[in-house]
Design a protein around this motif. Structure first.
Motif, PDB file in Angstrom:
ATOM      1  N   THR A   1       1.047  -1.238   0.065  1.00 21.67           N
ATOM      2  CA  THR A   1       0.059   0.041  -0.073  1.00 21.67           C
ATOM      3  C   THR A   1       0.872   1.265  -0.225  1.00 21.67           C
ATOM      4  O   THR A   1       1.599   1.589   0.965  1.00 21.67           O
ATOM      5  CB  THR A   1      -0.888   0.141   1.275  1.00 21.67           C
ATOM      6  OG1 THR A   1      -1.661  -1.204   1.228  1.00 21.67           O
ATOM      7  CG2 THR A   1      -1.947   1.192   1.139  1.00 21.67           C
ATOM      8  N   PRO A   2       0.829   1.906  -1.257  1.00 16.09           N
ATOM      9  CA  PRO A   2       1.694   3.173  -1.225  1.00 16.09           C
ATOM     10  C   PRO A   2       1.317   4.141  -0.079  1.00 16.09           C
ATOM     11  O   PRO A   2       0.228   4.353   0.448  1.00 16.09           O
ATOM     12  CB  PRO A   2       1.260   3.890  -2.540  1.00 16.09           C
ATOM     13  CG  PRO A   2       0.586   2.803  -3.181  1.00 16.09           C
ATOM     14  CD  PRO A   2       0.132   2.092  -2.313  1.00 16.09           C
ATOM     15  N   LEU A   3       2.396   4.724   0.475  1.00 14.18           N
ATOM     16  CA  LEU A   3       2.362   5.904   1.587  1.00 14.18           C
ATOM     17  C   LEU A   3       2.531   7.144   0.675  1.00 14.18           C
ATOM     18  O   LEU A   3       3.475   7.665   0.186  1.00 14.18           O
ATOM     19  CB  LEU A   3       3.555   5.849   2.491  1.00 14.18           C
ATOM     20  CG  LEU A   3       3.693   4.455   3.507  1.00 14.18           C
ATOM     21  CD1 LEU A   3       4.726   4.444   4.236  1.00 14.18           C
ATOM     22  CD2 LEU A   3       2.286   4.504   4.341  1.00 14.18           C
ATOM     23  N   LYS A   4       1.698   8.175   0.863  1.00 14.59           N
ATOM     24  CA  LYS A   4       1.707   9.250   0.289  1.00 14.59           C
ATOM     25  C   LYS A   4       1.470  10.401   1.244  1.00 14.59           C
ATOM     26  O   LYS A   4       0.155  10.430   1.752  1.00 14.59           O
ATOM     27  CB  LYS A   4       0.373   9.295  -0.822  1.00 14.59           C
ATOM     28  CG  LYS A   4       1.109   8.446  -2.011  1.00 14.59           C
ATOM     29  CD  LYS A   4       1.963   9.211  -2.767  1.00 14.59           C
ATOM     30  CE  LYS A   4       2.332   8.258  -4.247  1.00 14.59           C
ATOM     31  NZ  LYS A   4       3.377   8.753  -5.025  1.00 14.59           N
ATOM     32  N   ASN A   5       2.307  11.245   1.329  1.00 12.56           N
ATOM     33  CA  ASN A   5       2.152  12.603   2.044  1.00 12.56           C
ATOM     34  C   ASN A   5       1.355  12.426   3.397  1.00 12.56           C
ATOM     35  O   ASN A   5       0.397  13.085   3.756  1.00 12.56           O
ATOM     36  CB  ASN A   5       1.480  13.514   1.391  1.00 12.56           C
ATOM     37  CG  ASN A   5       2.205  13.990   0.090  1.00 12.56           C
ATOM     38  OD1 ASN A   5       3.606  13.898  -0.059  1.00 12.56           O
ATOM     39  ND2 ASN A   5       1.669  14.127  -0.906  1.00 12.56           N
ATOM     40  N   GLN A   6       1.610  11.408   4.130  1.00 10.81           N
ATOM     41  CA  GLN A   6       0.998  11.006   5.482  1.00 10.81           C
ATOM     42  C   GLN A   6       1.715  11.971   6.583  1.00 10.81           C
ATOM     43  O   GLN A   6       3.071  12.143   6.700  1.00 10.81           O
ATOM     44  CB  GLN A   6       1.098   9.712   5.985  1.00 10.81           C
ATOM     45  CG  GLN A   6       0.347   8.889   5.307  1.00 10.81           C
ATOM     46  CD  GLN A   6       0.416   7.359   5.633  1.00 10.81           C
ATOM     47  OE1 GLN A   6       1.280   7.131   6.787  1.00 10.81           O
ATOM     48  NE2 GLN A   6      -0.479   6.308   5.370  1.00 10.81           N
ATOM     49  N   VAL A   7       0.829  12.898   7.240  1.00 10.52           N
ATOM     50  CA  VAL A   7       1.401  13.788   8.325  1.00 10.52           C
ATOM     51  C   VAL A   7       1.301  12.832   9.594  1.00 10.52           C
ATOM     52  O   VAL A   7       0.364  12.332  10.262  1.00 10.52           O
ATOM     53  CB  VAL A   7       0.612  14.732   8.577  1.00 10.52           C
ATOM     54  CG1 VAL A   7       0.922  15.725   9.775  1.00 10.52           C
ATOM     55  CG2 VAL A   7       0.534  15.735   7.215  1.00 10.52           C
ATOM     56  N   VAL A   8       2.739  12.458  10.037  1.00 13.08           N
ATOM     57  CA  VAL A   8       2.720  11.848  11.115  1.00 13.08           C
ATOM     58  C   VAL A   8       2.693  12.577  12.542  1.00 13.08           C
ATOM     59  O   VAL A   8       1.945  12.177  13.451  1.00 13.08           O
ATOM     60  CB  VAL A   8       4.322  11.120  11.354  1.00 13.08           C
ATOM     61  CG1 VAL A   8       4.820  10.408  12.491  1.00 13.08           C
ATOM     62  CG2 VAL A   8       4.676  10.250  10.345  1.00 13.08           C
TER      63      VAL A   8
END
Length: 173
Positions: A82-89
């Motif tokens: 599953t691609p990770l795109k611009n997730q704010v941690v």
């Protein structure tokens, strides 16, 4: 002796995790320290990085502890295939003292290490350019996997130094 070596290699080769699409993949933080001296290491959260409310230390073998590993929980989340795109941690405002801690780490060429599944990834905390000091604020995990085997093959962190959104200028507190 030959049988023991073959058995050990078989155990090492089968020790990694197997995933189905969408399964959670653990991302742990491990350690920080100067690039020039990898034996000098500190806990990742010794610097004021964003952390879980109650970070916990992972159980480790004596060999891992002796080699300076300090694996702890993180805020990072990933799922297999599953691609990770611009997730704010997290979003955090730092004090002058915290900025000074980061600046000192960048000036001392510190790196950080994280563990994506069982794959260690290491990058610089920041960099210096034109008498300025920059802290990495965005991480881009690049994972290669084999979906047929459900295995993560390799992982690296891409930090695009040409993109100003990936770094914060911490030259002045």
């Amino acid at each position: 002796m030959r049988c023991l070596l073959v058995a050990l290699l078989a155990v090492l080769c089968t020790a990694s995790n197997t995933f189905d699409k969408g399964d959670p993949v653990r991302i742990l933080v491990n350690k920080i320290g100067p690039k020039e001296n990898p034996t000098e290491s500190y806990r990742y959260y010794d610097l004021p990085f964003c952390s879980p409310k109650d970070p916990y230390e992972e159980s480790q073998s004596i060999g891992e502890k002796l080699s300076g590993n300090r694996k702890m929980s993180s805020l990072y989340e990933a799922k297999f295939e599953t691609p990770l795109k611009n997730q704010v941690v997290c979003e955090q405002t730092f004090t002058k003292e915290q900025i000074e801690q980061f600046r000192d780490a960048v000036l001392r060429n510190y790196t950080f290490e994280m563990v994506f599944d069982e794959h260690p990834v290491r990058r610089d905390i920041g960099f210096r350019s034109d008498n300025k000091v920059y802290l990495a604020t965005h991480l881009n995990f690049i994972a290669e996997f084999n979906p047929d085997l459900g295995k993560i093959l390799r992982v690296h962190l891409d930090l695009d130094e040409k993109n100003p959104n990936n770094f914060a200028d911490i030259s002045q507190p």
